[in-house]
Scaffold this motif. Structure first.
Motif, PDB file in Angstrom:
ATOM      1  N   ALA A 229       3.012  32.112 -65.938  1.00  0.00           N
ATOM      2  CA  ALA A 229       2.962  32.427 -64.671  1.00  0.00           C
ATOM      3  C   ALA A 229       4.990  31.738 -63.355  1.00  0.00           C
ATOM      4  O   ALA A 229       4.966  32.125 -62.364  1.00  0.00           O
ATOM      5  N   ILE A 230       5.940  31.552 -64.785  1.00  0.00           N
ATOM      6  CA  ILE A 230       7.184  31.632 -64.451  1.00  0.00           C
ATOM      7  C   ILE A 230       7.151  33.146 -63.757  1.00  0.00           C
ATOM      8  O   ILE A 230       7.649  33.282 -63.026  1.00  0.00           O
ATOM      9  N   ILE A 231       7.101  34.490 -64.411  1.00  0.00           N
ATOM     10  CA  ILE A 231       7.771  35.763 -64.468  1.00  0.00           C
ATOM     11  C   ILE A 231       6.545  35.338 -62.820  1.00  0.00           C
ATOM     12  O   ILE A 231       7.452  36.002 -61.980  1.00  0.00           O
ATOM     13  N   ASP A 232       5.295  35.175 -62.592  1.00  0.00           N
ATOM     14  CA  ASP A 232       4.958  35.252 -61.804  1.00  0.00           C
ATOM     15  C   ASP A 232       6.045  34.980 -59.985  1.00  0.00           C
ATOM     16  O   ASP A 232       5.633  35.104 -59.171  1.00  0.00           O
ATOM     17  N   ARG A 233       6.134  33.655 -60.662  1.00  0.00           N
ATOM     18  CA  ARG A 233       7.721  32.542 -59.400  1.00  0.00           C
ATOM     19  C   ARG A 233       8.623  33.711 -58.948  1.00  0.00           C
ATOM     20  O   ARG A 233       9.205  33.738 -58.173  1.00  0.00           O
ATOM     21  N   ILE A 234       8.579  34.647 -60.498  1.00  0.00           N
ATOM     22  CA  ILE A 234       9.979  34.541 -59.862  1.00  0.00           C
ATOM     23  C   ILE A 234       9.640  36.389 -58.865  1.00  0.00           C
ATOM     24  O   ILE A 234      10.894  36.933 -58.042  1.00  0.00           O
ATOM     25  N   SER A 235       8.698  36.711 -59.164  1.00  0.00           N
ATOM     26  CA  SER A 235       8.561  37.904 -58.631  1.00  0.00           C
ATOM     27  C   SER A 235       7.840  37.682 -57.311  1.00  0.00           C
ATOM     28  O   SER A 235       8.108  38.846 -56.289  1.00  0.00           O
ATOM     29  N   ALA A 236       7.499  35.797 -57.052  1.00  0.00           N
ATOM     30  CA  ALA A 236       7.148  36.272 -55.718  1.00  0.00           C
ATOM     31  C   ALA A 236       8.641  35.192 -54.747  1.00  0.00           C
ATOM     32  O   ALA A 236       8.636  35.251 -53.587  1.00  0.00           O
ATOM     33  N   GLY A 237      10.032  35.140 -55.424  1.00  0.00           N
ATOM     34  CA  GLY A 237      11.057  34.482 -54.543  1.00  0.00           C
ATOM     35  C   GLY A 237      12.411  35.450 -54.891  1.00  0.00           C
ATOM     36  O   GLY A 237      12.098  36.657 -55.199  1.00  0.00           O
ATOM     37  N   LYS A 238      13.364  35.101 -54.419  1.00  0.00           N
ATOM     38  CA  LYS A 238      14.708  35.316 -54.647  1.00  0.00           C
ATOM     39  C   LYS A 238      15.691  35.062 -55.016  1.00  0.00           C
ATOM     40  O   LYS A 238      16.588  34.891 -55.739  1.00  0.00           O
ATOM     41  N   ALA A 239      15.051  33.634 -55.959  1.00  0.00           N
ATOM     42  CA  ALA A 239      15.944  32.576 -56.389  1.00  0.00           C
ATOM     43  C   ALA A 239      15.891  33.669 -58.092  1.00  0.00           C
ATOM     44  O   ALA A 239      15.239  34.087 -58.478  1.00  0.00           O
ATOM     45  N   PRO A 240      17.390  33.328 -58.860  1.00  0.00           N
ATOM     46  CA  PRO A 240      17.683  33.958 -60.290  1.00  0.00           C
ATOM     47  C   PRO A 240      17.037  33.571 -61.186  1.00  0.00           C
ATOM     48  O   PRO A 240      16.259  32.038 -60.947  1.00  0.00           O
ATOM     49  N   ALA A 241      16.182  33.964 -61.935  1.00  0.00           N
ATOM     50  CA  ALA A 241      15.524  34.071 -62.882  1.00  0.00           C
ATOM     51  C   ALA A 241      15.728  32.570 -63.888  1.00  0.00           C
ATOM     52  O   ALA A 241      14.876  31.654 -63.962  1.00  0.00           O
ATOM     53  N   GLU A 242      17.627  32.858 -63.886  1.00  0.00           N
ATOM     54  CA  GLU A 242      18.179  31.111 -64.755  1.00  0.00           C
ATOM     55  C   GLU A 242      17.392  29.955 -64.016  1.00  0.00           C
ATOM     56  O   GLU A 242      16.404  29.166 -64.264  1.00  0.00           O
ATOM     57  N   ALA A 243      17.334  30.330 -62.652  1.00  0.00           N
ATOM     58  CA  ALA A 243      17.041  28.943 -61.690  1.00  0.00           C
ATOM     59  C   ALA A 243      15.236  28.286 -61.491  1.00  0.00           C
ATOM     60  O   ALA A 243      15.495  27.196 -61.989  1.00  0.00           O
ATOM     61  N   VAL A 244      14.715  29.736 -62.057  1.00  0.00           N
ATOM     62  CA  VAL A 244      13.618  29.123 -61.711  1.00  0.00           C
ATOM     63  C   VAL A 244      13.093  28.751 -63.136  1.00  0.00           C
ATOM     64  O   VAL A 244      11.997  27.843 -63.073  1.00  0.00           O
ATOM     65  N   LEU A 245      13.694  28.773 -64.346  1.00  0.00           N
ATOM     66  CA  LEU A 245      13.093  28.534 -65.633  1.00  0.00           C
ATOM     67  C   LEU A 245      13.772  27.171 -65.429  1.00  0.00           C
ATOM     68  O   LEU A 245      13.149  26.310 -65.783  1.00  0.00           O
ATOM     69  N   LYS A 246      15.343  26.236 -64.770  1.00  0.00           N
ATOM     70  CA  LYS A 246      15.689  25.613 -65.126  1.00  0.00           C
ATOM     71  C   LYS A 246      14.314  24.470 -64.423  1.00  0.00           C
ATOM     72  O   LYS A 246      14.556  23.276 -64.483  1.00  0.00           O
TER      73      LYS A 246
ATOM     74  N   GLY B  43       0.305  50.134 -63.612  1.00  0.00           N
ATOM     75  CA  GLY B  43       0.113  49.740 -61.948  1.00  0.00           C
ATOM     76  C   GLY B  43       0.692  48.594 -62.186  1.00  0.00           C
ATOM     77  O   GLY B  43       0.828  47.495 -60.830  1.00  0.00           O
ATOM     78  N   ARG B  44      -0.144  47.288 -62.987  1.00  0.00           N
ATOM     79  CA  ARG B  44      -0.168  45.524 -62.083  1.00  0.00           C
ATOM     80  C   ARG B  44       1.105  44.937 -62.837  1.00  0.00           C
ATOM     81  O   ARG B  44       1.819  45.234 -63.711  1.00  0.00           O
ATOM     82  N   GLU B  45       1.786  44.014 -62.113  1.00  0.00           N
ATOM     83  CA  GLU B  45       2.891  43.540 -61.205  1.00  0.00           C
ATOM     84  C   GLU B  45       2.942  41.749 -62.264  1.00  0.00           C
ATOM     85  O   GLU B  45       3.935  41.469 -61.682  1.00  0.00           O
ATOM     86  N   ASP B  46       1.452  41.746 -62.263  1.00  0.00           N
ATOM     87  CA  ASP B  46       1.503  40.121 -62.421  1.00  0.00           C
ATOM     88  C   ASP B  46       2.247  39.310 -64.548  1.00  0.00           C
ATOM     89  O   ASP B  46       2.394  40.390 -65.031  1.00  0.00           O
ATOM     90  N   GLY B  47       2.094  38.100 -63.854  1.00  0.00           N
ATOM     91  CA  GLY B  47       3.027  38.232 -64.924  1.00  0.00           C
ATOM     92  C   GLY B  47       2.140  38.545 -66.472  1.00  0.00           C
ATOM     93  O   GLY B  47       2.328  38.562 -67.270  1.00  0.00           O
ATOM     94  N   ARG B  48       0.937  37.610 -65.844  1.00  0.00           N
ATOM     95  CA  ARG B  48      -0.090  38.032 -67.440  1.00  0.00           C
ATOM     96  C   ARG B  48       0.082  39.388 -68.325  1.00  0.00           C
ATOM     97  O   ARG B  48      -0.013  39.179 -69.483  1.00  0.00           O
ATOM     98  N   ALA B  49      -0.463  40.201 -67.077  1.00  0.00           N
ATOM     99  CA  ALA B  49       0.321  41.842 -67.289  1.00  0.00           C
ATOM    100  C   ALA B  49       0.886  42.191 -67.972  1.00  0.00           C
ATOM    101  O   ALA B  49       1.291  43.362 -69.227  1.00  0.00           O
ATOM    102  N   LEU B  50       2.056  41.501 -68.096  1.00  0.00           N
ATOM    103  CA  LEU B  50       3.522  41.749 -68.194  1.00  0.00           C
ATOM    104  C   LEU B  50       3.623  41.356 -69.581  1.00  0.00           C
ATOM    105  O   LEU B  50       4.584  41.988 -70.552  1.00  0.00           O
TER     106      LEU B  50
END
Length: 471
Positions: free
Chosen positions: A12-29, A66-73
């Motif tokens: 779910a977090i990976i999907d959030r990162i992919s959908a926005g421009k915020a740094p991964a560190e900020a999304v995790l926080k 070719g799947r890029e969703d968080g679950r597949a990754l």
């Protein structure tokens, strides 16, 4: 949290990162704040899984068809990186509780396949369009450079602020705080901390009191190459967050101002016409500013960035003038042709920092690189006007891409014959550099140009080119 629930959260977090421009560190926080039931071990395990996926994203997308969703990754990472069997992965995807739902036929098929030969760009972990640039730049070493940039986690480099303390003092202070700092090999003012476990540097008293700044060693080195000396007029033309402004300021301290001098003690009693009385308690004074000579000017097109520099300058105990640039470089008419050093830390793709922010590699598009190249050429031409005859112009990026580095300065040199190249070997005399830096960096330099990278110097990726204005 169960291991399965951690995997679902990571996806779910990976999907959030992919959908926005915020740094991964900020999304995790943010996720941690929203989900306080997750303990520190849970958050750490989830963050490790997220970064594992981000660093290998290209390979995982390819492996999962070719799947890029968080679950597949995440599923691909369990197979290709963690080496789990299909049965072990299925056990983690039983659909129980907060865990992920069972594997589909397609997912089971992808992780059951024996991979054919992996394309070069996939094995390197780079976006496909970047590989040709790496090949042109690094030749046979391109894959090694790519791996150094994308695979390992970067250490935490600190720059000791000479206006506040010595390196030995800060090193001892950090050890007392339970950390294990080591000296950086190239910067004489640098200390290095391991990223495992990640230290909370900003919570340290040394940081709060301005004795240290977080600054990659490569970033420190490009500051030292500028050749700033007390008494000079120095312009940081693209100041950004002000990290390099602080490094340039430290070099401009007057001789003998290696630390802030203590303010004289206030008397406990004072004489008045009616006799001795207790001295009034004065209001707290602002932090003492280190003695400096010359003039340091920090410029940027974004006022908010300049505003954010002010508290950093105060904490560090140094001074700088701040100038808000207009969209076409206006605002510096009064300093045209007077600067001893103009430092241009140009806007760039930031590809040299992908080991710290691997998510940025997969957000980059070819048109972004072209746009940065055009912007860099315009900025460098404007900044050059501020250099006085005999002064130095320093062009810097934190990019690994040739089109932002060699291609930009090639264009500048063609259009500005009055700027003569300054060999990097002649700019290595600063006491802020170690003897090892003088030997190693002189060997890596190509005349007036120097590339640093995780694979060659164990720093972030940096490019610097040095010039002197003849007339």
């Amino acid at each position: 949290m169960t291991p399965a629930a951690r995997l679902a959260s990571a996806a779910a977090i990976i999907d959030r990162i992919s959908a926005g421009k915020a740094p991964a560190e900020a999304v995790l926080k943010t996720w941690g704040t929203e989900n306080r039931y997750a303990g520190s071990k849970d958050r750490r395990a989830i963050a490790d899984q997220v970064y594992k996926v981000l660093r290998a994203r290209g390979r995982l997308v390819w492996a999962m068809g070719g799947r890029e969703d968080g679950r597949a990754l995440v599923i691909g990472a369990l197979s290709l990186i963690d080496g789990l069997s299909v049965e072990e992965i299925e056990a983690l995807h039983a659909g129980d509780g907060y865990g992920p739902k069972p594997l589909s036929k397609q997912e089971r098929s992808r992780i059951s396949m024996t991979a054919d030969e992996v394309p070069g760009w996939v094995a390197a972990g780079l976006p496909e369009f970047v590989v040709e640039d790496f090949r042109n730049t690094f030749g046979d070493r391109w894959a090694e450079e790519a791996a150094g940039l994308m695979v390992p986690r970067a250490p935490i480099d600190l720059r000791v602020n000479g206006a506040r303390a010595t390196v030995a003092e800060v090193e001892a202070e950090l050890r007392e705080a339970g950390l294990n700092p080591t000296r950086t090999p190239w910067s004489a003012w640098g200390l290095r901390l391991s990223a495992e476990p990640p230290p909370n540097v900003q919570a340290l008293e040394a940081f709060k009191a301005g004795r240290i700044e977080i600054q990659d060693e490569g970033s420190q080195i490009v500051c030292w190459l500028a050749g700033v000396e007390p008494g000079m007029t120095v312009v940081d033309y693209c100041a950004g967050g002000g990290g390099k402004t602080l490094g340039l300021a430290m070099q401009g301290l007057a001789n003998g101002a290696s630390r802030v001098e203590a303010a004289p003690a206030e008397p406990e009693r004072i004489w008045t016409p009616t006799g001795w009385v207790d001295a009034p308690k004065s209001k707290p004074k602002a932090a003492t500013i280190a003695r400096a000579e010359g003039r340091l000017i920090a410029c940027d097109v974004v006022q908010k960035r300049l505003d954010n520099i002010r508290p950093r300058l105060a904490r560090a105990g140094v001074e700088a003038e701040l100038i808000h640039l207009g969209p076409n470089g206006g605002g510096v008419e009064d300093i045209v042709g007077i600067a001893d050093v103009v430092f241009v830390d140009a806007p760039c793709t930031g590809s040299g920092t992908w080991r710290r922010r691997p998510e940025d590699a997969w957000r980059l598009k070819p048109e972004d690189v072209d746009r940065m190249h055009a912007l860099q050429m315009a900025i460098l031409a404007r900044a050059a006007k501020l250099v006085k005859p005999g002064g130095r112009l320093v062009y810097v990026t934190c990019s690994m891409l040739r089109v932002e580095n060699e291609a930009t300065v090639d264009h500048f040199e063609e259009d500005h014959p009055s700027f003569a190249p300054v060999p990097v070997a002649e700019a290595l005399g600063s006491a802020a550099m170690t003897d090892a830096a003088r030997e190693t960096l002189a060997g890596l330099a190509q005349g007036h140009r120097l590339r640093m990278s995780p694979a060659t110097t164990d720093t972030d990726g940096f490019f610097v080119a040095l010039y002197e204005r003849r007339a």
